[in-house]
Design a protein around this motif. Structure first.
Motif, PDB file in Angstrom:
ATOM      1  N   ASP B  66      35.368 -38.386 -19.900  1.00 21.61           N
ATOM      2  CA  ASP B  66      35.808 -39.464 -21.354  1.00 21.61           C
ATOM      3  C   ASP B  66      36.340 -40.451 -21.002  1.00 21.61           C
ATOM      4  O   ASP B  66      36.466 -40.961 -19.569  1.00 21.61           O
ATOM      5  CB  ASP B  66      36.416 -38.307 -22.211  1.00 21.61           C
ATOM      6  N   ARG B  68      39.110 -41.595 -21.399  1.00 24.82           N
ATOM      7  CA  ARG B  68      40.387 -41.676 -20.546  1.00 24.82           C
ATOM      8  C   ARG B  68      40.485 -41.254 -19.157  1.00 24.82           C
ATOM      9  O   ARG B  68      41.341 -41.048 -18.550  1.00 24.82           O
ATOM     10  CB  ARG B  68      41.360 -40.835 -21.391  1.00 24.82           C
ATOM     11  N   ASN B  70      39.418 -38.208 -18.104  1.00 25.03           N
ATOM     12  CA  ASN B  70      39.285 -36.799 -18.039  1.00 25.03           C
ATOM     13  C   ASN B  70      37.904 -36.137 -17.690  1.00 25.03           C
ATOM     14  O   ASN B  70      36.775 -36.723 -18.285  1.00 25.03           O
ATOM     15  CB  ASN B  70      39.726 -35.991 -19.389  1.00 25.03           C
ATOM     16  N   GLU B  71      37.915 -35.383 -16.884  1.00 30.73           N
ATOM     17  CA  GLU B  71      36.665 -34.795 -16.423  1.00 30.73           C
ATOM     18  C   GLU B  71      36.364 -33.263 -16.649  1.00 30.73           C
ATOM     19  O   GLU B  71      37.276 -32.441 -16.743  1.00 30.73           O
ATOM     20  CB  GLU B  71      36.408 -35.203 -14.996  1.00 30.73           C
ATOM     21  N   GLY B 137      19.728 -36.282 -29.958  1.00 32.68           N
ATOM     22  CA  GLY B 137      21.008 -35.732 -29.548  1.00 32.68           C
ATOM     23  C   GLY B 137      21.317 -35.548 -28.062  1.00 32.68           C
ATOM     24  O   GLY B 137      20.405 -35.727 -27.256  1.00 32.68           O
ATOM     25  N   SER B 138      22.381 -35.314 -28.019  1.00 35.69           N
ATOM     26  CA  SER B 138      23.092 -35.370 -26.647  1.00 35.69           C
ATOM     27  C   SER B 138      22.456 -33.902 -25.811  1.00 35.69           C
ATOM     28  O   SER B 138      22.442 -33.062 -26.165  1.00 35.69           O
ATOM     29  CB  SER B 138      24.533 -35.402 -26.784  1.00 35.69           C
ATOM     30  N   MET B 140      23.168 -31.400 -23.289  1.00 35.16           N
ATOM     31  CA  MET B 140      24.160 -30.446 -22.748  1.00 35.16           C
ATOM     32  C   MET B 140      25.490 -31.247 -22.966  1.00 35.16           C
ATOM     33  O   MET B 140      26.402 -31.080 -22.088  1.00 35.16           O
ATOM     34  CB  MET B 140      23.879 -30.232 -21.424  1.00 35.16           C
ATOM     35  N   GLY B 141      25.775 -31.880 -23.900  1.00 33.67           N
ATOM     36  CA  GLY B 141      27.019 -32.720 -24.420  1.00 33.67           C
ATOM     37  C   GLY B 141      27.232 -33.687 -23.359  1.00 33.67           C
ATOM     38  O   GLY B 141      28.473 -34.330 -23.399  1.00 33.67           O
ATOM     39  N   PHE B 146      18.392 -35.928 -25.024  1.00 39.19           N
ATOM     40  CA  PHE B 146      17.218 -35.215 -24.652  1.00 39.19           C
ATOM     41  C   PHE B 146      15.902 -36.093 -24.423  1.00 39.19           C
ATOM     42  O   PHE B 146      15.116 -35.745 -23.569  1.00 39.19           O
ATOM     43  CB  PHE B 146      16.716 -34.148 -25.956  1.00 39.19           C
ATOM     44  N   ASN B 183      12.052 -40.416 -34.533  1.00 34.19           N
ATOM     45  CA  ASN B 183      13.601 -40.243 -34.318  1.00 34.19           C
ATOM     46  C   ASN B 183      14.308 -40.319 -33.116  1.00 34.19           C
ATOM     47  O   ASN B 183      15.264 -39.587 -32.275  1.00 34.19           O
ATOM     48  CB  ASN B 183      13.709 -38.451 -34.379  1.00 34.19           C
ATOM     49  N   GLN B 208      19.675 -48.304 -32.352  1.00 39.07           N
ATOM     50  CA  GLN B 208      18.614 -48.517 -33.308  1.00 39.07           C
ATOM     51  C   GLN B 208      19.097 -49.664 -34.216  1.00 39.07           C
ATOM     52  O   GLN B 208      18.397 -50.410 -34.869  1.00 39.07           O
ATOM     53  CB  GLN B 208      18.690 -47.248 -34.254  1.00 39.07           C
ATOM     54  N   GLN B 209      20.277 -50.204 -34.090  1.00 40.44           N
ATOM     55  CA  GLN B 209      20.945 -51.265 -34.529  1.00 40.44           C
ATOM     56  C   GLN B 209      20.667 -52.620 -33.778  1.00 40.44           C
ATOM     57  O   GLN B 209      20.915 -53.562 -34.167  1.00 40.44           O
ATOM     58  CB  GLN B 209      22.531 -51.196 -34.829  1.00 40.44           C
ATOM     59  N   LYS B 240      29.544 -47.641 -25.916  1.00 38.31           N
ATOM     60  CA  LYS B 240      30.154 -47.533 -27.447  1.00 38.31           C
ATOM     61  C   LYS B 240      31.380 -46.662 -27.237  1.00 38.31           C
ATOM     62  O   LYS B 240      32.429 -46.933 -27.639  1.00 38.31           O
ATOM     63  CB  LYS B 240      29.246 -46.867 -28.192  1.00 38.31           C
ATOM     64  N   THR B 241      31.061 -45.512 -26.520  1.00 42.02           N
ATOM     65  CA  THR B 241      32.244 -44.569 -26.461  1.00 42.02           C
ATOM     66  C   THR B 241      33.089 -44.519 -25.270  1.00 42.02           C
ATOM     67  O   THR B 241      34.354 -43.930 -25.032  1.00 42.02           O
ATOM     68  CB  THR B 241      31.498 -43.048 -26.499  1.00 42.02           C
ATOM     69  N   LYS B 243      32.314 -43.377 -22.297  1.00 41.30           N
ATOM     70  CA  LYS B 243      32.138 -42.213 -21.751  1.00 41.30           C
ATOM     71  C   LYS B 243      31.165 -42.093 -20.676  1.00 41.30           C
ATOM     72  O   LYS B 243      30.064 -43.035 -20.915  1.00 41.30           O
ATOM     73  CB  LYS B 243      31.627 -41.066 -22.576  1.00 41.30           C
TER      74      LYS B 243
END
Lengths: 806, 272
Positions: B66, B68, B70-71, B137-138, B140-141, B146, B183, B208-209, B240-241, B243
């Motif tokens: 993430d 910060r 963290n793993e 979508g992500s 497996m997180g 996908f 999509n 998409q933006q 963006k995140t 991560k």
């Protein structure tokens, strides 16, 4: 003559010399000052606007740090919440046409609104669906129902799942919501908040105004006609705050200046100096304050709204003393040069003292733990001191221009307004002289009632009712809260301090217990946690059987469910868990009631937190979210009020004791300033008006301003007493000498503070009316109580027979 | 946009045609239409070079990091069966963390259609079919979507050659891929592939933006069977995140004799 007299005489002489120098070099002083003013004007443009919560807390604040850490773990918590309904459609949000529009709208919002992290609506929310041996995470937008009947079946399934109720749809299915999560917070560095990096820092180019504007534009499009939208949440609230602050700051300056001009024209005869002098003083006062803010990196927040009017009122009041004294000098037949010199000689020291005491009142709040209050007190304190120098230079330069010879006899005649004020002052004098003890008793009586009211004074605030009843953002927020529940976030973070720690059933059961308890409170409209998701997965995995709407039976199954959820494309875990699964957030959506109700609720809920022993074995529970900030802010308000008033009182009292060379005189001159503040705070207690982040400023602002008139009155009383040796005569002379100026300055302050009543923010209007009440009470105390105390306490010593000097 | 798991199939005839065509690419790449043709040919050639491996098994360590630092770490084994008549089949079993050990996933890739997937939970000893149409979508997180992991299909994108430029010690084709399927989370992707082996080294994704969104770096390539280049490390960074997801592959094995029966629901329960 005492040392103190020496000090006063030396100060008067010094100011007289300054007056002479300014008169002689008035053109040079003017040119230099214009240059300085242009510099201030340029720097004043560099100040930024920030009204987020971050503007209220110091970076080092532990509660605030927890909140920032929470945001880092779980993302920005700033959202736009759009409630919608379709009153003309039988199935409301679940009408095919409406759902198609919402699907399009969701995509449009996600793709075109600046700084969007994620948009969630009924059309794209994850729906964990069980069907025999298969389970899938479905979204309406990806699998749009073929007909109305199919959509109604989806509606029934959704309304059957607690996870959606009162967040995306109400339990009747008549109102639904779109939640726009933002990628920014208002406290991010300014370069991260610009939509167009080249377009500068005008509000429409910055977050959240740009996002809010785009959302409004999209919702107003004809293709979404037939759907009623109600916007609330951080983005519309903060954007509205910022827009109001910016617009009203400008309006207030303009209004204040017009009022100052009108009053000075009425109070004094039309003259270049009396009209343009005060206007220039207050304008430059505002620009110098803004310039200081720009240089020292203070931002314009909601509290800044009081600054322009305060500076205008204080500046104009100072000018009144200059103009009044100058006119008296001219009336006594002095040439312009001598009148200018004498004016500064007589008014310089009291004005400097007044500026210092006012600044002391502000500086007393600089230790406040509420960042916006601490910041405001510093830049206003500096602004007030700058204002003194501006007043001296501008007024003396303006009064220096014109013919030097004495004025003609016609101009010396007393006008109707002056006759009226002399009549009032005579009545005041007669009342005080007739029975000073009765006057003191009357104030003492008021004081006793006020002290009883103080006990009922409560610290509380409410950011929704801060807006006027007719403000769109308030109307729409109240509607949304009524239909769907609260928008205020209260969060409990369960921190296991080890990666994957929250997958333990022991921890999940702690979360579930607290969540169940929270759901029992009426104030709580919705709760969210990983427990909801796990229960939903467990139920779906068991064919939708409601008996399985429970936590999984083992730690391993928890982990395997979460893995399956992620593999199936589930993406909501970020909302509930930190990146390494060491922390889980229990989020409560609470109605935006008065803060003291929320705080009472939180204190009660905290009784049900796991014990310290259990926390040590499972997870440490930390309170955060806006609710925790509210709690902390209420503490700080109470703390700031007590410590701020104490420091203001001590600083001003010490200053006055030093100036008067006597503790007794210094303390007596504080009484007329203490009394009005206790009366106003007592009135607030009786009237049920809470002490909020604005009203906490009343005491220190009022004492700082009210003491100005007391200083003028007390210095004059002292001078007149040592001249006449008689208290009654000293009072009579002082009332004649400065009484009119006191009334004029009070009128200016009252009129200036009434500008606050035009604000779209209730909180500011109420601040203005209470401050006005304080100023009126302070004037009454200066005119009645102070002379009465003189007569009874005789602070300057025994009366004596005056000798004729010179 | 495929890359991490290679499970597509090549068409030899098309490959031959492309190999010949690419020889004359510089002369063609003058107009927009030419650039599009060249972009498509590069993509197809890269795909061709990845195809024909039959079956494989490898170890994968997935590290989710993430903002910060963290793993979370997952370790899994992946078996892939290349299929001539459509999308590949794969079987993944998780070895770590301990609480998901033995959890297994069977995937039948369906190209443009959603994949068929079955999930085995050892805690309940049950297999459940799972499905999702959420391409953006992500996965497996992770920071992979996908669509990043799905099989390559020529028709899924519009291609445009942009330029050639140095990339490390090599020269790369820089190509723009624009998703044509519904999509997608991307408006476009810029792909860097070396001009010698057509290995992908970097992909920049735009949301998409139209904003710069994610970057994928593929490195530590190893050659197997003297023909198949496989990156040992993939790093996807979400700007963006902030991560990041790291995929570390190792112990690639080929020609293990897997058949379709090794990729059935009953095999899913047995896969350890």
């Amino acid at each position: 003559m005492s040392n103190n007299d020496n000090f006063q005489t030396k100060a008067d002489n010094a100011f007289a010399n300054i007056g002479n120098v300014i008169y002689r070099f008035r053109w040079l002083v003017l040119i230099l000052f214009i240059g300085l003013s242009f510099g201030a004007l340029t720097l004043s443009g560099t100040v930024r606007t920030d009204n987020s919560f971050d503007a209220y807390f110091q970076e080092s604040d532990s509660t605030y740090k927890n909140y920032i850490n929470y945001q880092k773990d779980f993302g920005s918590d700033e959202v736009t919440y759009i409630l919608y309904n379709a009153p003309d459609k039988e199935h409301g949000p679940f009408d095919m046409d409406v759902m198609e529009k919402i699907t399009k709208l969701t995509q449009e919002l996600e793709n075109t609104v600046p700084f969007v992290e994620e948009v969630t609506s009924l059309s794209n929310v994850e729906f964990i669906d069980a069907d025999g041996d298969s389970m899938q995470i479905r979204k309406i937008e990806l699998d749009f129902p073929e007909n109305q009947q199919k959509l109604l079946e989806r509606r029934d399934s959704m309304l059957d799942k607690p996870i959606y109720i009162n967040s995306l749809v109400n339990k009747e299915g008549s109102d639904a919501a779109i939640i726009i999560e933002m990628s920014r917070t208002s406290s991010d560095p300014i370069e991260m908040l610009r939509v167009d990096p080249e377009a500068g820092d005008v509000l429409p180019n910055l977050y959240p105004q740009a996002s809010n504007q785009k959302i409004n534009e999209i919702l107003a499009k004809p293709e979404y006609a037939g759907i009623s939208f109600y916007r609330t949440g951080d983005v519309p609230m903060n954007a509205n705050y910022n827009e109001i602050v910016t617009a009203e700051s400008e309006t207030f300056i303009l209004l204040s200046i017009i009022l100052v001009a009108v009053i000075t024209i009425i109070a004094f005869r039309l003259h270049l100096a009396t009209l343009f002098g005060p206007i220039l003083v207050v304008l430059l006062g505002v620009f110098f304050t803004l310039a200081f803010m720009g240089v020292a990196d203070y931002s314009i927040g909601l509290l800044f709204l009081i600054a322009p009017v305060l500076i205008t009122a204080i500046g104009a009041a100072q000018c009144v003393h200059f103009i009044s004294e100058f006119q008296q000098q001219r009336r006594s037949g002095e040439t312009r040069q001598v009148a200018v010199r004498n004016t500064l000689s007589h008014v310089g020291l009291p004005s400097l003292l007044a500026a210092l005491t006012t600044a002391a009142g502000f500086f007393a709040m600089s230790g406040s733990k509420i960042k916006a209050v601490a910041d405001l007190s510093i830049y206003l304190g500096v602004g007030v001191i700058a204002l003194f120098f501006i007043t001296v230079i501008v007024m003396i330069v303006f009064l220096s221009f014109g013919k030097n010879e004495p004025v003609k006899e016609k101009a010396l005649t007393v006008n109707r307004r002056e006759k009226l004020s002399q009549g009032i002052l005579s009545a005041v004098y007669n009342t005080v002289i007739a029975n000073p003890k009765r006057v003191i008793m009357a104030f003492a009586f008021l004081l006793v009632i006020a002290v009883a009211g103080l006990n009922q004074l409560k610290v509380s605030f409410n950011f929704i009712t801060d807006f006027n009843e007719s403000a769109t953002v308030r109307v729409e927020t109240e509607f949304a809260e009524d239909k769907m529940g609260g928008i205020l976030n209260v969060v409990y973070v369960f921190n296991t301090e080890q990666a994957d720690g929250v997958k333990s059933l022991a921890v999940l059961e702690q979360i579930e217990a607290l969540q169940n308890k929270a759901n029992e409170f009426d104030l709580v409209s919705k709760t969210y946690s990983i427990v909801d998701l796990l229960k939903d997965i467990n139920q779906s995995f068991h064919g939708g059987d409601k008996a399985y709407h429970t936590l999984p039976e083992s730690d391993d199954l928890v982990s395997q469910y979460l893995l399956m959820y992620e593999i199936s494309g589930g993406e909501d875990l970020d909302d509930y868990l930190s990146g390494d699964y060491s922390k889980a957030a229990l989020e409560l959506r609470v109605q935006s009631q008065d803060s003291y109700l929320v705080i009472d609720f939180m204190e009660e809920l905290n009784q049900h937190l796991p014990s310290a022993e259990v926390q040590a074995q499972t997870a440490k529970v930390e309170e955060t979210g806006v609710g925790a900030l509210w709690m902390k802010m209420a503490d700080y308000i109470a703390e700031s009020q007590i410590s701020g008033y104490f420091y203001a009182f001590v600083m001003i009292a010490v200053l006055l004791c030093l100036v008067f060379g006597s503790v007794k005189v210094g303390l007596i001159s504080m009484i007329p300033n203490l009394v009005p503040i206790v009366i106003v705070l007592g009135y607030m207690g009786w009237a049920g008006l809470h002490l909020d982040y604005f009203r906490l400023l009343i005491a220190t602002v009022a004492i700082g301003i009210a003491v100005d008139d007391s200083v003028h009155m007390m210095l004059r009383l002292r001078r007149e007493f040592f001249k006449t040796g008689n208290y009654a005569q000293a009072i009579k002379n002082s009332l004649q000498g400065v009484g009119a100026a006191l009334m004029t300055t009070s009128v200016i302050l009252v009129v200036a503070f009434s500008v606050y009543l035009t604000s779209q923010m209730n909180v500011l209007g109420s601040f203005g009316s209470l401050l006005t009440l304080c100023i009126v009470m302070a004037l009454l105390a200066d005119l009645f109580l102070l002379p009465a105390l003189m007569l009874v306490l005789k602070p300057f010593g025994k009366e004596f027979k005056a000798k004729l000097s010179f | 946009m495929y890359l991490a798991v290679k499970n597509n199939i090549a068409k030899p005839a098309v490959g031959l045609f492309l190999a010949l065509s690419i020889l004359s690419l510089p002369a063609l790449a003058n107009s927009s239409a030419d650039n599009k043709a060249k972009g498509r040919q590069i993509a197809l050639e890269a795909d061709k070079r990845e195809s024909g491996f039959g079956n494989s098994e490898e170890l994968l360590k997935m590290t989710l990091r993430d903002s910060r630092g963290n793993e979370r770490v997952r370790e899994m084994r992946i078996r892939v069966l290349e299929r001539a008549d459509g999308g590949d089949w794969s079987m993944t079993v998780f070895d770590n963390p301990r609480d998901v050990k033995g959890t297994a996933l069977l995937t039948y890739s369906n190209g443009l259609e959603p994949d068929d997937q079955w999930f085995y939970l050892p805690a309940l000893k049950r297999v459940k079919r799972i499905s999702s149409k959420n391409r953006s979508g992500s996965f497996m997180g992770s920071e992979f979507a996908f669509e990043d992991m799905s099989a390559f299909e020529e028709v899924k994108y519009d291609y445009e050659f942009i330029r050639e430029e140095p990339c490390g010690e090599q020269t790369c084709f820089v190509t723009q891929w624009t998703p044509l399927y519904e999509n997608s989370g991307y408006s476009k992707a810029i792909v860097w592939q070396d001009t010698t082996e057509y290995r992908t080294h970097k992909i920049e994704y735009y949301n998409q933006q139209g904003n710069f969104y994610k970057t994928l770096i593929a490195k530590d390539y190893k050659l197997y069977k003297e023909r198949f280049w496989r990156p040992m490390t993939l790093v996807m960074t979400n700007h963006k995140t902030e991560k990041e997801t790291l995929l570390n592959y190792k112990d690639y094995q080929f020609d293990l004799g897997f058949t379709q029966s090794d990729f059935s629901q009953s095999a899913l329960k047995r896969f350890r």
